[in-house]
Write a protein that holds these residues in place. Sequence first.
Motif, mmCIF file in Angstrom:
data_model
loop_
_atom_site.group_PDB
_atom_site.id
_atom_site.type_symbol
_atom_site.label_atom_id
_atom_site.label_comp_id
_atom_site.label_asym_id
_atom_site.label_seq_id
_atom_site.Cartn_x
_atom_site.Cartn_y
_atom_site.Cartn_z
ATOM 1 N N PRO A 125 0.808 -1.224 0.000
ATOM 2 C CA PRO A 125 0.000 0.000 0.000
ATOM 3 C C PRO A 125 0.844 1.279 0.000
ATOM 4 O O PRO A 125 0.425 2.306 -0.520
ATOM 5 C CB PRO A 125 -0.812 -0.099 1.298
ATOM 6 N N LYS A 126 2.036 1.205 0.570
ATOM 7 C CA LYS A 126 2.892 2.390 0.672
ATOM 8 C C LYS A 126 3.704 2.640 -0.600
ATOM 9 O O LYS A 126 4.079 3.767 -0.889
ATOM 10 C CB LYS A 126 3.835 2.248 1.870
ATOM 11 N N LEU A 127 3.992 1.570 -1.340
ATOM 12 C CA LEU A 127 4.841 1.693 -2.531
ATOM 13 C C LEU A 127 4.051 1.679 -3.838
ATOM 14 O O LEU A 127 4.550 2.165 -4.859
ATOM 15 C CB LEU A 127 5.872 0.553 -2.575
ATOM 16 N N MET A 133 7.325 -2.304 -8.141
ATOM 17 C CA MET A 133 7.103 -3.395 -7.191
ATOM 18 C C MET A 133 8.008 -4.603 -7.450
ATOM 19 O O MET A 133 8.317 -5.343 -6.527
ATOM 20 C CB MET A 133 5.627 -3.821 -7.197
ATOM 21 N N SER A 134 8.444 -4.791 -8.681
ATOM 22 C CA SER A 134 9.365 -5.905 -8.946
ATOM 23 C C SER A 134 10.725 -5.618 -8.301
ATOM 24 O O SER A 134 11.373 -6.534 -7.793
ATOM 25 C CB SER A 134 9.505 -6.150 -10.445
ATOM 26 N N LYS A 135 11.133 -4.349 -8.302
ATOM 27 C CA LYS A 135 12.376 -3.974 -7.615
ATOM 28 C C LYS A 135 12.221 -4.160 -6.106
ATOM 29 O O LYS A 135 13.128 -4.649 -5.436
ATOM 30 C CB LYS A 135 12.756 -2.522 -7.932
ATOM 31 N N ALA A 136 11.060 -3.795 -5.582
ATOM 32 C CA ALA A 136 10.805 -3.951 -4.151
ATOM 33 C C ALA A 136 10.851 -5.425 -3.769
ATOM 34 O O ALA A 136 11.460 -5.793 -2.762
ATOM 35 C CB ALA A 136 9.460 -3.345 -3.785
ATOM 36 N N SER A 137 10.231 -6.268 -4.580
ATOM 37 C CA SER A 137 10.229 -7.706 -4.318
ATOM 38 C C SER A 137 11.647 -8.273 -4.319
ATOM 39 O O SER A 137 12.008 -9.079 -3.466
ATOM 40 C CB SER A 137 9.368 -8.405 -5.364
ATOM 41 N N LYS A 138 12.448 -7.806 -5.260
ATOM 42 C CA LYS A 138 13.839 -8.260 -5.355
ATOM 43 C C LYS A 138 14.618 -7.861 -4.101
ATOM 44 O O LYS A 138 15.371 -8.674 -3.544
ATOM 45 C CB LYS A 138 14.480 -7.652 -6.610
#
Length: 145
Positions: A125-127, A133-138
């Motif tokens: 929700p914040k990002l 989001m793929s970078k965040a997941s990584k």
Amino acid sequence: MKDKLQKELIEAMKEHNKVKIDVIKLVKASIQNEEINSKKELSDEEVLSIITKQVKMRKDAIGEFEKGGRDDLIESYNNEIQILNKYLPEELSDEEALIIINDAFELVKPTGVSDTGKIMKEVSPKLKNRYDMSKASKIIKEKLS
């Protein structure tokens, strides 16, 4: 958001800005298709998600065009991305995203890779619409391993 898009479309028509007209019409069509499929009117947040997907599609296409040496298409898609970015909230830097991810780690206290979903649920929700989001997941998977 949809009203803003409509006003921008009218303005682009008055300016005879074909690229902007085409981009806005594509976004509006995507919104309309999604509303038909979901059988409800989309919220501003959902409209932002559609615009984010449009930007991601163009970035992915640019990667393919670079492989094929199609500089003309790269420039065209970059122009479209600039138009679409005007409708999105300011993108977070890697450092800002990392702070949010670290806060989620403090809150969730993950024990292993199996907690990836819990962390993603906390940061999404914040990002969302503000960071890839793929970078965040990584980043999360690297921190967990």
